[in-house]
Design an enzyme around this catalytic site. Structure first.
Site, PDB file in Angstrom:
ATOM      1  CB  CYS A  77      -0.945   0.003   1.200  1.00 28.23           C
ATOM      2  SG  CYS A  77      -0.124   0.194   2.802  1.00 28.23           S
ATOM      3  CB  ALA A  78       0.184   4.844   0.093  1.00 27.98           C
TER       4      ALA A  78
END
Length: 382
Positions: A77-78
């Site tokens: 994910c980020a």
């Protein structure tokens, strides 16, 4: 958040090593679709799937149906948190060999992997710092206990730690041009080490700090054996772009020439003005150099440009045979290819240019946000 017993963190360094070793890996990227399509982790043996996080909040059954049971799984994910949550759900469903990327894509964007390129004639060495998450390449030229760093990224600790571990003093820091796709670490590295900082003067007319002028005929020496770093004025990507011939063996081309493509001339809004300079550099000035020089660019655009062990390099003569951008003999065809095949401009490229001039001083987090996404310094599909 603490990872459950069923999952493990994978660092960006570990991920880099896996990609360079061409090991199988399945990636579940839980960022939104636009972010995934714009920029994702790639590798020869990587299989990647995008399912946004919000689609997995009520269960991971949809993901489980698409993830091979026999492959190592990395959830991405980020920043890390969402991937840990999804990885835990997948592990709780009975899957093994489940990992999450520590620090997320932010960490991936910032990892620098040193790669040994080759020796110098005096027994020194050239190292390429591979930034897989961004496609950026920087260099350390080492000789006689001294070093020059070229096109440094903003993660200056990495160069300093590498040099310190080897008893090396960084004496020179050079930028081939005023960068527009990433924050240069050149000036900061020079300030931290007491090294001289060199810039092409034609790119530095608006900078707010002192620098040494990179000019033809002004050699830079590294080490007792006097390794020559010979500047070669080579405009086209920017008006001041400067290449370096190192030890009569290596040609550092900055963003002028890549392995499978050529530089773009538009990141200062001057594509029509600079396309002629770009052609002159590629088709005339570089032709005057030894065809045996090994080209070391400041970026790569495709995973196919990575060679054994992650080395991004090629002989100049081979590029004149195989690089599409060096085989457009008609000037009008070259002009069309360079001005009509430009990819989207890098994120926040104008702000990055301003930061590299010293006109604005973004925070560390702002710099990370400005650099998010892939590099877009090349012209592809000539």
């Amino acid at each position: 958040m603490n990872a459950s017993a069923g999952i493990k963190g994978m660092t960006s360094k570990e991920l880099t090593r896996r990609i360079l070793a061409k090991e199988d890996l399945f990636i579940l990227d839980v960022r939104n679709e636009n972010d995934y399509n714009d920029w994702r982790i790639e590798g020869e043996r990587i299989v990647s799937l995008n399912i946004p996080y919000f689609e997995l909040l009520d269960g991971v059954d949809n993901a489980l149906e698409q993830i091979p049971a026999n492959m190592k799984l990395l959830v991405v994910c980020a920043k890390e948190g969402s991937s840990m949550f999804v990885a835990e759900q997948i592990a709780d469903a009975g899957r093994t060999n489940v990992h999450y990327l520590e620090g997320g894509m932010k960490s991936w964007s910032e990892h620098l992997e040193p790669v040994f390129i080759g020796e110098l004639q005096d027994g020194g060495a050239v190292y390429q710092f591979l930034r897989l998450g961004k496609g950026c390449l920087s260099y350390m030229i080492v000789s006689g206990g001294e070093a020059a760093v070229i096109d440094a990224a903003r993660m200056t600790d990495r160069y300093m730690a590498f040099a310190q571990a080897r008893g090396i003093t960084i004496k020179h820091v050079l930028d081939t041009h005023l960068h527009a796709d990433h924050i240069s670490g050149g000036r900061q590295l020079a300030e931290r080490t007491g090294a001289a900082y060199w810039l092409p003067p034609k790119d530095a007319e608006e900078v707010t700090f002192a620098y040494e002028k990179l000019e033809d005929g002004r050699d830079i020496t590294v080490g007792r054996a006097v390794i020559r770093i010979q500047p070669v004025y080579s405009p086209g990507h920017t008006i001041g772009s400067t290449s370096f011939v190192v030890d009569a063996q290596y040609l550092l081309t900055g963003d002028i020439l890549f392995i499978e493509s050529i530089g773009r001339p538009d990141l200062a809004g001057r594509a029509e003005d600079w396309v002629g300079d770009l052609r002159d550099t590629l088709y005339d000035k570089y032709k005057e150099l030894s065809p045996e020089l090994l080209v070391l660019p400041a970026h790569y655009g495709k995973m196919s440009e990575l060679g054994e062990g992650g080395k991004v390099m090629a002989r100049l003569s081979d590029l004149y045979r195989h690089n599409p951008g060096l085989n457009l003999q008609e000037e009008e065809a070259f002009r069309r290819a360079v001005t009509e095949n430009l990819p989207p401009q890098p994120n926040a490229y104008e702000e990055i240019r301003q930061a590299n001039m010293g006109k604005i001083k973004p925070t560390e987090e702002e710099q990370r946000e400005m650099e998010t996404g892939p590099n877009r310094c090349a012209v592809h599909d000539q």
